[in-house]
Design a protein around this motif. Structure first.
Motif, short mmCIF file in Angstrom:
data_model
loop_
_atom_site.label_atom_id
_atom_site.label_comp_id
_atom_site.label_asym_id
_atom_site.label_seq_id
_atom_site.Cartn_x
_atom_site.Cartn_y
_atom_site.Cartn_z
N GLY A 16 0.82 -1.21 0.00
CA GLY A 16 0.00 0.00 0.00
C GLY A 16 0.85 1.25 0.00
N THR A 17 0.22 2.38 -0.22
CA THR A 17 0.88 3.68 -0.18
C THR A 17 0.27 4.48 0.95
OG1 THR A 17 1.21 3.64 -2.57
CG2 THR A 17 1.42 5.77 -1.48
N ARG A 18 1.10 4.99 1.85
CA ARG A 18 0.63 5.76 3.00
C ARG A 18 0.40 7.20 2.58
NH1 ARG A 18 1.67 5.25 8.72
NH2 ARG A 18 0.45 6.87 9.72
N PHE A 19 -0.81 7.71 2.81
CA PHE A 19 -1.15 9.10 2.55
C PHE A 19 -1.64 9.75 3.83
CE2 PHE A 19 -1.99 7.39 -1.79
CZ PHE A 19 -1.16 8.24 -2.50
N ILE A 20 -1.38 11.03 3.95
CA ILE A 20 -1.92 11.86 5.02
C ILE A 20 -2.73 12.94 4.31
CG2 ILE A 20 -1.42 13.44 6.89
CD1 ILE A 20 0.67 10.39 6.04
N LEU A 21 -4.03 12.98 4.59
CA LEU A 21 -4.90 13.94 3.91
C LEU A 21 -4.96 15.25 4.66
CD1 LEU A 21 -5.62 11.28 2.52
CD2 LEU A 21 -7.98 12.04 2.48
N TYR A 22 -4.81 16.34 3.91
CA TYR A 22 -4.91 17.70 4.46
C TYR A 22 -5.82 18.52 3.57
CZ TYR A 22 -1.19 17.42 7.94
OH TYR A 22 -0.44 17.11 9.04
N CYS A 55 14.72 15.77 -7.05
CA CYS A 55 15.10 14.52 -6.42
C CYS A 55 14.07 13.41 -6.63
CB CYS A 55 15.33 14.74 -4.93
SG CYS A 55 13.88 15.41 -4.09
N ASN A 56 13.04 13.70 -7.42
CA ASN A 56 11.97 12.75 -7.71
C ASN A 56 11.20 12.29 -6.47
OD1 ASN A 56 12.30 12.77 -10.53
ND2 ASN A 56 14.05 11.41 -10.33
N THR A 57 11.13 13.14 -5.47
CA THR A 57 10.37 12.81 -4.27
C THR A 57 8.89 13.10 -4.49
OG1 THR A 57 12.23 13.29 -2.80
CG2 THR A 57 10.03 13.37 -1.81
N PRO A 58 8.02 12.09 -4.35
CA PRO A 58 6.58 12.33 -4.47
C PRO A 58 6.13 13.24 -3.32
CG PRO A 58 7.07 10.01 -4.69
CD PRO A 58 8.33 10.68 -4.21
N ILE A 59 5.36 14.26 -3.65
CA ILE A 59 4.89 15.22 -2.65
C ILE A 59 3.41 15.00 -2.33
CG2 ILE A 59 4.67 17.66 -2.04
CD1 ILE A 59 7.59 16.74 -2.41
N PHE A 60 2.56 15.02 -3.36
CA PHE A 60 1.14 14.80 -3.10
C PHE A 60 0.43 14.23 -4.32
CE2 PHE A 60 1.37 19.29 -4.47
CZ PHE A 60 0.38 19.36 -5.44
N LEU A 61 -0.73 13.69 -4.05
CA LEU A 61 -1.67 13.25 -5.07
C LEU A 61 -2.87 14.17 -4.93
CD1 LEU A 61 -2.68 9.71 -6.02
CD2 LEU A 61 -4.46 11.30 -5.36
N SER A 70 -3.62 14.58 -0.83
CA SER A 70 -3.13 13.36 -0.22
C SER A 70 -1.61 13.45 -0.25
CB SER A 70 -3.62 12.14 -1.01
OG SER A 70 -5.03 12.09 -1.04
N LEU A 71 -1.02 13.81 0.88
CA LEU A 71 0.44 13.95 0.97
C LEU A 71 1.07 12.58 1.20
CD1 LEU A 71 0.44 17.09 3.26
CD2 LEU A 71 1.01 17.04 0.84
N TYR A 72 2.16 12.32 0.52
CA TYR A 72 2.82 11.03 0.64
C TYR A 72 3.49 10.89 2.01
CZ TYR A 72 2.06 9.93 -4.26
OH TYR A 72 1.48 9.64 -5.46
N GLY A 73 3.28 9.75 2.64
CA GLY A 73 3.85 9.48 3.96
C GLY A 73 5.36 9.50 4.00
N LEU A 81 5.64 10.73 11.56
CA LEU A 81 4.49 10.46 10.71
C LEU A 81 3.22 10.45 11.56
CD1 LEU A 81 3.74 9.67 7.76
CD2 LEU A 81 4.01 7.29 8.46
N PRO A 82 2.19 11.17 11.15
CA PRO A 82 0.94 11.15 11.92
C PRO A 82 0.40 9.73 12.08
CG PRO A 82 0.88 12.91 10.30
CD PRO A 82 2.11 12.09 10.01
N ARG A 83 -0.32 9.52 13.16
CA ARG A 83 -0.88 8.21 13.49
C ARG A 83 -1.81 7.73 12.37
NH1 ARG A 83 -5.64 6.63 15.61
NH2 ARG A 83 -6.38 8.76 15.87
#
Length: 142
Positions: A16-22, A55-61, A70-73, A81-83
């Motif tokens: 899975g891919t961890r997302f934190i929604l803001y 640096c090819n770091t994913p930031i958000f979807l 959806s920010l990448y964990g 990392l938030p709970r």
């Protein structure tokens, strides 16, 4: 995206891919916004993944008409990392991986009603606005 040079891993061991929604109105890019590039799975897709081209770091979807990001964990340093509150779309995992998920939080096969209630509550709090995310300059082809 994680196969790009220097990109950090975005997939967790369970696939899975961890997302934190803001809420979009609570996210600001203080530096490096000019480095943000969009990646779309299909050219006409309204969903875009945004990464830092340096640096090819994913930031958000982003669902462009949505009111959240959806920010990448992988952006959070270790221990910050938030709970985790819930997992959604576990039906996308192979059956053996889905069965192996821990039961520490709800593991919804699709987006749950409580997930949509939280999104709706945030949208109400935003006055039913869907702010535009600015600063993403161009697209990358992978």
């Amino acid at each position: 995206m994680q196969s790009l040079p220097s990109a950090p891993p975005v997939l967790e061991p369970n696939g899975g891919t961890r997302f934190i929604l803001y809420r979009k109105d609570r996210v600001r890019f203080l530096e490096g916004a000019h480095l943000l590039k969009a990646f779309r799975l299909e050219p006409e897709s309204s969903t875009r993944r945004v990464l830092a081209a340096c640096c090819n770091t994913p930031i958000f979807l982003e669902f462009q008409n949505g009111h959240w990001l959806s920010l990448y964990g992988c952006l959070w340093p270790a221990g910050t990392l938030p709970r985790l509150e819930l997992r959604t779309m576990t039906s996308d995992l192979p059956a053996d991986r889905a069965r192996a998920l821990p039961d520490d939080v709800p593991n919804s096969k699709t987006q749950s009603v409580s997930f949509f209630v939280k999104l709706l509550g945030a949208w109400i709090a935003m006055g039913f606005r869907s702010p535009k995310v600015t600063g993403v300059s161009g697209e990358i082809q992978v």
